[in-house]
Design a protein around this motif. Structure first.
Motif, short mmCIF file in Angstrom:
data_model
loop_
_atom_site.label_atom_id
_atom_site.label_comp_id
_atom_site.label_asym_id
_atom_site.label_seq_id
_atom_site.Cartn_x
_atom_site.Cartn_y
_atom_site.Cartn_z
N GLU A 236 42.43 -30.81 10.73
CA GLU A 236 42.69 -29.78 10.11
C GLU A 236 43.92 -28.64 10.62
OE1 GLU A 236 38.53 -31.02 8.98
OE2 GLU A 236 39.65 -30.77 10.67
N GLN A 237 43.54 -28.74 11.79
CA GLN A 237 44.47 -27.95 12.66
C GLN A 237 46.03 -28.52 12.64
OE1 GLN A 237 44.39 -24.66 14.03
NE2 GLN A 237 42.64 -24.58 12.72
N ALA A 238 45.98 -29.69 12.67
CA ALA A 238 47.25 -30.45 12.75
C ALA A 238 48.03 -30.37 11.55
CB ALA A 238 47.03 -32.04 12.82
N GLU A 239 47.23 -30.30 10.33
CA GLU A 239 48.08 -30.02 9.16
C GLU A 239 48.34 -28.53 9.13
OE1 GLU A 239 46.35 -31.16 5.39
OE2 GLU A 239 45.31 -32.88 6.28
N LEU A 240 47.83 -27.72 9.44
CA LEU A 240 48.16 -26.29 9.53
C LEU A 240 49.28 -25.93 10.63
CD1 LEU A 240 44.72 -24.39 9.89
CD2 LEU A 240 46.03 -24.85 8.00
N ILE A 241 49.45 -26.77 11.54
CA ILE A 241 50.51 -26.84 12.63
C ILE A 241 51.90 -27.15 11.70
CG2 ILE A 241 51.58 -27.55 14.73
CD1 ILE A 241 48.62 -27.46 15.90
N VAL A 242 51.71 -28.40 10.95
CA VAL A 242 53.02 -28.75 10.40
C VAL A 242 53.43 -28.02 9.23
CG1 VAL A 242 53.59 -30.41 8.64
CG2 VAL A 242 52.34 -31.26 10.77
N ARG A 243 52.24 -27.09 8.63
CA ARG A 243 52.69 -26.27 7.76
C ARG A 243 53.37 -25.06 8.25
NH1 ARG A 243 47.99 -25.02 3.31
NH2 ARG A 243 49.70 -24.09 2.08
N ASP A 244 52.96 -24.59 9.52
CA ASP A 244 53.50 -23.54 10.15
C ASP A 244 54.96 -23.68 10.24
OD1 ASP A 244 52.03 -21.49 10.34
OD2 ASP A 244 50.65 -22.37 12.08
N PHE A 245 55.35 -24.81 10.49
CA PHE A 245 56.70 -25.07 11.04
C PHE A 245 57.69 -26.02 10.38
CE2 PHE A 245 54.18 -24.00 14.92
CZ PHE A 245 54.96 -22.72 15.30
N GLN A 246 57.25 -26.86 9.18
CA GLN A 246 58.06 -27.67 8.46
C GLN A 246 58.99 -26.74 7.65
OE1 GLN A 246 54.25 -28.70 5.54
NE2 GLN A 246 56.36 -29.83 4.88
N ASN A 248 60.77 -28.42 5.07
CA ASN A 248 60.94 -29.55 3.68
C ASN A 248 59.72 -29.19 3.16
OD1 ASN A 248 58.83 -30.91 5.13
ND2 ASN A 248 60.43 -32.48 5.79
N ARG A 249 59.67 -29.98 1.91
CA ARG A 249 58.38 -29.81 0.87
C ARG A 249 57.53 -30.84 0.99
NH1 ARG A 249 58.81 -25.88 -2.73
NH2 ARG A 249 60.91 -24.65 -2.81
N LYS A 250 57.57 -31.74 2.24
CA LYS A 250 56.70 -32.91 1.96
C LYS A 250 55.25 -32.65 2.47
CE LYS A 250 60.10 -36.44 4.08
NZ LYS A 250 60.25 -37.16 5.26
N ALA A 251 54.28 -33.32 2.12
CA ALA A 251 52.96 -32.93 2.48
C ALA A 251 52.72 -33.30 3.89
CB ALA A 251 52.21 -33.94 1.50
N PRO A 252 51.66 -32.35 4.36
CA PRO A 252 51.44 -32.29 5.72
C PRO A 252 51.08 -33.76 6.19
CG PRO A 252 50.77 -30.26 5.08
CD PRO A 252 51.34 -30.99 3.60
N THR A 254 51.53 -36.64 5.10
CA THR A 254 52.88 -37.51 4.88
C THR A 254 53.79 -37.16 6.31
OG1 THR A 254 52.90 -37.30 2.52
CG2 THR A 254 54.90 -38.14 3.71
N ILE A 255 53.86 -36.09 6.54
CA ILE A 255 54.54 -35.61 7.77
C ILE A 255 53.87 -36.47 8.96
CG2 ILE A 255 55.20 -33.77 9.46
CD1 ILE A 255 56.51 -32.51 6.81
N ILE A 256 52.73 -36.20 9.10
CA ILE A 256 51.90 -36.57 10.20
C ILE A 256 51.83 -38.16 10.25
CG2 ILE A 256 49.39 -36.94 11.29
CD1 ILE A 256 49.05 -33.93 10.16
N GLU A 257 51.75 -38.89 8.96
CA GLU A 257 51.88 -40.25 9.08
C GLU A 257 53.22 -40.72 9.49
OE1 GLU A 257 50.26 -43.84 9.24
OE2 GLU A 257 49.22 -41.96 8.92
N GLU A 258 54.19 -40.09 9.10
CA GLU A 258 55.57 -40.46 9.18
C GLU A 258 55.87 -40.27 11.00
OE1 GLU A 258 58.83 -38.78 7.42
OE2 GLU A 258 58.13 -39.18 5.26
N ILE A 259 55.15 -39.34 11.70
CA ILE A 259 55.35 -39.20 12.88
C ILE A 259 54.36 -40.47 13.68
CG2 ILE A 259 54.82 -37.76 15.10
CD1 ILE A 259 55.33 -35.11 13.22
N ARG A 260 53.47 -40.69 13.13
CA ARG A 260 52.62 -41.79 13.62
C ARG A 260 53.42 -43.09 13.52
NH1 ARG A 260 46.65 -42.05 11.78
NH2 ARG A 260 46.53 -43.72 13.44
N GLN A 261 54.19 -43.17 12.63
CA GLN A 261 54.86 -44.60 12.73
C GLN A 261 55.92 -44.82 13.43
OE1 GLN A 261 53.50 -47.02 10.68
NE2 GLN A 261 51.99 -45.52 10.24
N LEU A 262 56.47 -43.69 14.22
CA LEU A 262 57.47 -43.64 15.06
C LEU A 262 57.46 -44.63 16.30
CD1 LEU A 262 58.52 -39.72 15.32
CD2 LEU A 262 59.86 -41.57 14.06
#
Length: 363
Positions: A236-246, A248-252, A254-262
């Protein structure tokens, strides 16, 4: 593919097979009994239509599945065919003839047949060695996996839980640091990248533990409680952190999963994480202060619904603006009456005191 479960395995089908052979299940009870008898065995989990492609002889039974029946039927040399839902036993003493052109590195007849049938029919097969320790090998399509001893699995899970515990300690420290910096208006890209890298480590470790849990079956209960405790609030906090600083309009998620795939080397790159958050990559960007929207900080205020947090962020845009807002300003937001406006102001003051942030720092 080796006997260690590949980290990349996410195939739902294979995990379902592991669930069927986990300790405490009827099929595992049957397998354990066959191992103890040292007769060996070959079990195919398949529907009738597919398995008939390779069954050239045997006893067609179509009887109810029970562990006791499987154990008795295993005393015959050839394969037992059971439906995938473990409801019916279709064949006993089945003579299987898979396509000879299918490649296999197995040398024993039982394991060779099991691997080829699994590959040809894309089903699960279970080969049980007749040796004293009774090695149990699962084949599922191209996957080969040797079931591990429960004590070995438990040791692996406990080691992973200790690593996760260390990651969680780091996460707590980084989270507190980030909130203090947000309140001070001093967040740099490296601060956001550090906590997102840590969150990826936590999520990857949790995923590995949950895969091992599937195989542990009923033996996992106490360890599962510890895992749940270690994971409280992280996603839950991970998504809030992404929403704080993203930006773009991607879903949080999706962003977390993209970072995991790096790849590992790119996961350590602040620039790469900034790109996924929607920022333009440049060296100057690394020294730029990132304004927080306020999701994570506002979520720390007791009894403040997410719908109100959404409206606050939508109205004021940044945490800095919310910190500057008077009670009257806050009451302009939908869902914020006088009592709630006072509670928001008081909650933000407490957070400043908790993190030793002087009021002027946020202004």
């Amino acid at each position: 593919m080796g006997s260690d479960m590949p980290k990349s395995i996410r195939e739902e089908g294979f995990l379902k097979v592991l669930e069927k052979v986990a300790p405490g299940t009827p099929l595992r009870d049957a397998i354990n009994s066959i191992v103890q008898m040292r007769n060996g065995g070959l079990i195919v989990l398949s529907d009738l239509e597919r398995v008939r492609q390779v069954v050239h002889a045997g006893f067609f039974l179509n009887v109810e599945f029970t562990p006791q029946r499987v154990v008795e039927l295993s005393k015959m040399d050839r394969a037992i065919v059971i439906d995938e839902d473990l409801k019916r036993i279709y064949y006993a003493n089945a003579y299987l003839v898979p396509d000879p052109s299918i490649p296999s590195d197995e040398t024993g007849t039982r394991h060779l047949t099991a691997e080829k049938v699994a590959k040809q029919l894309n089903v699960a097969t279970i080969a049980i060695s007749a040796e004293r320790m009774g090695r149990v090998t699962i084949y599922y399509g191209p996957i080969k996996y040797v079931l591990q001893d429960i004590s070995v699995l438990s040791a692996r899970v406990n080691q992973a839980l200790r690593i996760l515990e260390q990651y969680r300690v780091t996460y707590n420290e980084l989270s507190q640091e980030l909130m203090a910096l947000e309140l001070e208006g001093r967040v740099l890209p490296i601060h956001v990248a550090n906590i997102l890298q840590n969150i990826v480590q936590i999520l990857d470790t949790e995923e590995e533990i949950r895969r091992l849990f599937v195989e542990l079956g009923e033996e996992r209960e106490l360890m599962e409680l510890l895992l749940e405790w270690l994971m409280v609030g992280v996603k839950e906090q991970a998504e809030l952190i992404v929403r704080d600083f993203q930006v773009n309009r991607k879903a949080p998620k999706t962003i977390i999963e993209e970072i995991r795939q790096l790849p590992p080397e790119e996961l350590l790159s602040t620039e790469k994480i900034l790109e996924i958050l929607g920022y333009e990559s440049s060296e100057e960007m690394l020294d730029r202060v990132l304004p927080a929207r306020g999701y994570q900080v506002l979520s720390q205020i007791p009894r403040l619904p997410m719908a109100v947090i959404e409206d606050l962020v939508a109205t004021f845009g940044t945490l800095r603006a919310i910190l500057r807002a008077t009670e009257k300003d806050l009451m302009e937001v939908k869902g914020v009456a006088e009592v709630r406006a006072r509670a928001i102001r008081a909650g933000l003051r407490k957070l400043r005191l908790r993190f030793a942030v002087p009021p002027k720092a946020a202004r």
